[in-house]
Each structure stands twice: as C-alpha cells, then as structure tokens.
Design a protein around this motif. Structure first.
Motif, short mmCIF file in Angstrom:
data_model
loop_
_atom_site.label_atom_id
_atom_site.label_comp_id
_atom_site.label_asym_id
_atom_site.label_seq_id
_atom_site.Cartn_x
_atom_site.Cartn_y
_atom_site.Cartn_z
N LEU A 42 -2.60 -0.40 4.13
CA LEU A 42 -1.55 0.54 3.74
C LEU A 42 -0.50 0.66 4.85
O LEU A 42 0.71 0.60 4.59
CB LEU A 42 -2.17 1.91 3.45
N LEU A 43 -0.96 0.80 6.10
CA LEU A 43 -0.03 0.93 7.22
C LEU A 43 0.81 -0.33 7.38
O LEU A 43 2.03 -0.26 7.60
CB LEU A 43 -0.80 1.24 8.50
N SER A 44 0.18 -1.49 7.27
CA SER A 44 0.91 -2.76 7.41
C SER A 44 2.01 -2.87 6.37
O SER A 44 3.13 -3.32 6.67
CB SER A 44 -0.05 -3.94 7.28
N TYR A 45 1.71 -2.44 5.16
CA TYR A 45 2.70 -2.54 4.08
C TYR A 45 3.92 -1.67 4.38
O TYR A 45 5.07 -2.14 4.31
CB TYR A 45 2.07 -2.13 2.75
N VAL A 46 3.70 -0.39 4.74
CA VAL A 46 4.85 0.49 4.94
C VAL A 46 5.62 0.09 6.19
O VAL A 46 6.86 0.23 6.24
CB VAL A 46 4.42 1.98 4.99
#
Length: 588
Positions: free
Chosen positions: A32-36
């Motif tokens: 999730l963090l990588s995506y945002v």
C-alpha cells in the motif's frame, strides 16, 4: 503534490522501511505504501482516492465501494501506526521521514537532517528533556469532516472548540487562540512550517467521520517537525451527539496531561525530546488501559525505555510501577516479584518529582496491593488527589475503597474518574469488578448499551455477565457468551471465563473437564471460582487456600464474592476468611 526531494532518496527510504522490524510480516502495508509513494512521485497524487487505491492495491471484483468496504481506511490507519513506530524506534537516524497525514492518502516526505531534527529521545549528557520556560505551547487546528455533510462539519468545529477550551484549562499549557488556528481551516499547512511560524511545541489535528449512526473521531499529535508522536480514535453513537465532543475532549486532555509539577507551575517548557517522550508515554498508557498480558508487557517495555533515556521525567518510572502492580492484579507475577520492581521504580519517580500525582498514586497501589498497608495507602491516595485531577488516582482509590467495603465512597470516586476520563477500559473494568463484588447488580447493568458491549474489555464483560446471571437475567449473560468464547484468553483470571459462565448458566460439562485437568495459565483464584460454578466445594476450598497462600490480589474479595456463597457456610471457608482478616489486621 510535488516534492523537492529527489525520487531516488525517497525510494532509498522505502528500501529501509521494507527492512524495518516495524514492518515485519506486514507485506500488504508495504505494498500500500509503495503504491501511494510511486503515484505521488509520478505526479498522480491528486488521483489517490479511496476507491482508486482499493481497486489498484486490493484488486476488488466487483470494484471497490468505500460505502460498504472499509479496507483502505483500516489499512491506512495501520500504516500510519507502523510508520510512526518505525520513526520512533528504528528510524531515528533515517535521512527522510515518510508520513501519511490523517485525512489524506497522499504521503508527505520530511528531511530529518540537522541538529533540530536529531531524534534521540534525550539530548545532552544530563538526559534532561525539559528546559527553563513558561510551559508548553500547543496549536489545535480545525478538525476536518471526512463525511462532508454540514452536520458532521459542525461536529468537527465543536470538538475543536472543546479541545481548545479543555486544554486551555490545564496548568502549564499555552493554547493558541481559535482566531489564530481557524485561519488554517480547509487548508493543509505544512506542520513543520506552521510550528516554526507560530513557535509551538506540538500541533493537534484530526478528522470526524459518521457512518451507520456511529461517529468516529481520529486525533493525532505532531511535534515541531510534523512527525506524528501519538494518535488516538474515539467513537460514539449518534444519540450521544450532544455531549460526545466534550467527553472526547475531556478524555484526550486527561491522557495528555503533563504530570510534571515544574511544568504545571510554568517553570519549564518541553524540549523536542519531551514531546517525543510524552507521545511514547501516551502509547504506553493506551496499552496499559487494555489490561491484558500482551499489552502490559509492551507497555512495560516503553515505560522502561522512557525511564532509561530521561533524567527529569518521573512518568517512565511511575509507569513501570503501574505495570508491575497491574501484572500482579491479573496474576501474571507474584507479589514479591511485583514489589521488587514496583517499589524502587515509584521511589525513583518521587525522587524526580515529589508532587507527581501519578507517582503518589503508584505508591498507594504498591502499599495497598503489594504490602497490604491500608493506612499508608490511603494517605498516599489522598496526597495524590491534592496535586490535581487524575483519573487513575480516583479509579484505583475507588477500587481500594470497594474492597474495604466502603461502597458509597467508592462510587463517588468512580463518578469522578469517569468525569475526568469518560472513555477508559480500565474504568470499565474497575466499575464492573467493584460493583459485581459489592453485589450492586442494578448499578452494574445501568450503563449497558449495544455500544458499551461492542467495546467492553473482556474482563468487564465477564463481570457484567456474572452480575446479570446472579441478578436473574440469564438472557443477557448468554448474550455475553459468544464474545467471551471467541477470545483466546491469556489473562490468568479469565482463562476459564467462558466455561465458568456456561456452568453458572446450567451447562457444567466443559467446566468440570477443565477443572479436572487444570491450567497453568489460570490463577488459583480462577480455579476456585470454576469449582464453585460446578458445586465442587472441596476443589474450591483447595484452590482458594493456594490463592491465599500465594497472596493473589483477587482474594481481597472473598468475603464479598457472590460465587463463594456455595461454600460460605463451610467451616473451612470460615477458617480461611478468618485467617485473611487476621493477616490484614496484623499488617494494618
């Protein structure tokens, strides 16, 4: 959103986060963090909406619908906590901090270089975290209504006003005016720039969301760099709309109260390390509030680190004492072990700050629970109450008075504790336990609601269920069986909770089987009440004798506990309770 930081530096920071112990076993949160982060670096921050993230990261089919699926919101809260944990514990030397501010899914990137950004908890060889000054300066930004409707926004404004008023009433705190902070309404200022511009030590902000007749309020506290040092969440039913803002503000301020006499007297101000320590302490108190073995161990670890890293902050030491007293209360350690750690810790806390209400309360608990010195304990509790309002003081003093048979005084103190801190699991437990043991079953059931049951700690739920059974309301007691049965009980007093309640309700088979094998995880007192539930007087007396011999704290209730009525007329029970009275009299 643009960032002046090179993308390569941010991606290097992502590599550090992937290796961080804070994210061990949390691959989905890293995803999730990588995506945002990547979407932001690629100039698509404006597209980071809940539904977009739900479809991209969680690949919902049919498409993600935020009206019925809360996965993204829940995971985002977990991600914020993990990022804060990494920053606080493992990332103190990181060149960059990555944050997800509350109310948005767009990450923020903060440089952590330079002396002002140094992040060890203490600064300088003396380990002092306070400086000479006139108290702490705090900015409370207007809360934001995530739901977007007019009523929710009005609620957000009201809770902001309540926080400004309640914090403003606290000794040692300087709160920026409403006119100053409301100039930032509907804006998302850089906390780092705002703190520098206004000269504040900490910034409080939050969001309000309404869904399915439940209002949820999320609050976070950031230091001068914009790093979140602590956060919390409260909820209440729409029916409580009128007084909910006041109750939330009162609880939040109670938990953030600086129990430091020099700051209350405006002789010192917090340095950056003090704000960090206070944030860690808030987290430790949140864990202590849960009153289960796992949270008590984690809380103890945080308090110990604060005590080790700070020289002029008593609360780490008083927290250590509180942890060991509570671990003894639920049967995790024996009295001698608890006292060997709690007594030196509370003495150190009082050496640092003799006027600490928290430390004096901890001293009273040590004297009452571990040393059974009732007169000394009462003196310490009364001394603590002279140094300001403190929920734990009123709560443990009230429990002490209930155990001494002084029910009216106990109820007055419980009311005071609830006024100071309306949302408290420890208070729920103290009231349920004391009212059950005092056989005040009508009072026990007065405040029960669907919301109360949903959020009730397991120990409180157990005593609510027992009280309902003995008050002739088996339907409510059975209603409590399901949540009790789904919990993996590691609490020594609650290992047999579900089976014991079943036995009282007329189904003794499981209780009989458990009593036959016993459990090393359960206290002797829990074995004794389980035996009472199935009418095995011999086993009940045998285990009760062991509980008394080991000085388990629950034995202070044996002359009152309704469950022992099945053996109360036994000569051996009278002998045991007589021995307990004589021992207490000799100590007193």
């Amino acid at each position: 959103m643009k960032t002046d930081l090179p993308a390569s530096a941010i991606r290097e920071q992502m590599s550090l986060l992937r290796k961080s112990p804070a994210f061990a076993g949390s691959e989905r949160l890293i995803e999730l963090l990588s995506y945002v982060v990547e979407e932001t670096l690629n100039g698509r921050a404006g597209e980071l909406k809940e539904a977009v993230i739900g479809n991209a990261v969680y690949q919902r089919d049919p498409p993600y619908d935020p009206r019925i699926d809360s996965t993204v919101r829940v995971e985002a809260r977990r991600l914020r906590r993990k990022l804060e944990e990494h920053s606080r514990i493992y990332g103190q030397s990181d060149p960059i901090t990555i944050m997800i501010p509350t109310g948005t899914y767009v990450p923020a990137f903060v440089i952590r270089s330079g002396e002002r950004d140094a992040s060890p908890l203490h600064q300088g060889p003396d380990r002092n975290i306070f400086r000479n000054g006139p108290g702490a300066v705090i900015a409370i930004l207007p809360f934001r209504a995530v739901s977007g409707d007019v009523a929710t926004q009005a609620f957000a404004d009201i809770i902001t006003d309540e926080l400004i008023f309640t914090f403003g009433s606290e000794p040692g705190l300087n709160i920026l005016s409403r006119a100053t902070t409301f100039a930032y309404k509907d804006k998302q200022p850089s906390i780092r720039d705002l703190a520098a511009e206004l000269g504040v030590d900490a910034v409080i902000q939050g969001t309000v969301r309404e869904h399915a007749d439940i209002i949820r309020v999320t609050l976070e506290v950031s230091d001068h760099r914009g790093v979140v040092v602590t956060s919390d969440r409260f909820e209440g039913s729409i029916d409580q709309h009128a007084d909910l803002p006041e109750r939330i503000a009162t609880t939040f301020v109670s938990r953030h109260r600086f129990d430091t006499s020099k700051l209350r007297a405006r002789l010192v101000k917090p340095g950056p390390a003090a704000v960090q320590a206070h944030g860690q302490l808030y987290r430790a108190r949140q864990l202590l509030d849960r009153q289960v073995p796992e949270s008590l161990r984690e809380s103890l670890s945080i308090f110990s680190k604060i005590a080790e890293d700070t020289a002029d902050y008593a609360r780490g030491h008083s927290g250590i004492a509180d942890c060991y007293c509570d671990m003894f209360r639920i049967g995790m350690v024996d009295a001698a072990t608890a006292r060997s750690f709690a007594r030196p810790a509370v003495e150190k806390a009082l050496e640092i700050d003799p006027q600490s209400a928290e430390a004096l309360t901890a001293l009273g608990v040590v004297q009452a629970w571990l040393e059974r010195d009732w007169p000394a304990a009462e003196t310490s509790f009364n001394a603590a109450m002279t140094y300001g309002y403190h929920a734990r003081t009123a709560r443990v003093f009230g429990t002490y008075l209930a155990a001494r048979g002084r029910e009216d005084e106990s109820e007055r103190l419980f009311a005071e504790a609830r006024r100071i801190e309306p949302f408290s699991q420890q208070q729920d437990i103290a009231e349920a336990l004391s009212r059950f043991q005092s056989r005040n079953f009508s009072k026990l059931s007065e405040t029960v609601s669907a919301l109360t049951l949903r959020n009730a700690p397991m120990e409180a739920l157990f005593y609510l269920a027992l009280g309902a059974h003995f008050a002739g309301n088996p339907e409510f007691a059975r209603h409590c069986l399901q949540p009790l049965g789904t919990m993996m009980m590691t609490h020594p007093l609650l290992v047999f909770a579900n089976a014991e309640l079943e036995a009282w309700l007329g189904s003794p088979d499981r209780a009989a089987a458990l009593l036959k094998t016993g459990s090393p995880k359960a206290s002797f007192f829990a074995h004794s009440t389980l035996a009472c539930a199935i009418g095995d007087g011999e086993a009940a007396l045998r285990y009760l004798h062991l509980a008394l011999r080991n000085r388990e704290l629950s034995t202070v209730w044996i002359r009152m506990d309704r469950r022992f009525d099945v053996i109360r007329n036994f000569d051996r029970f009278r002998a045991l309770t007589g021995e307990a009275r004589i021992a207490s009299a000799l100590i007193a």
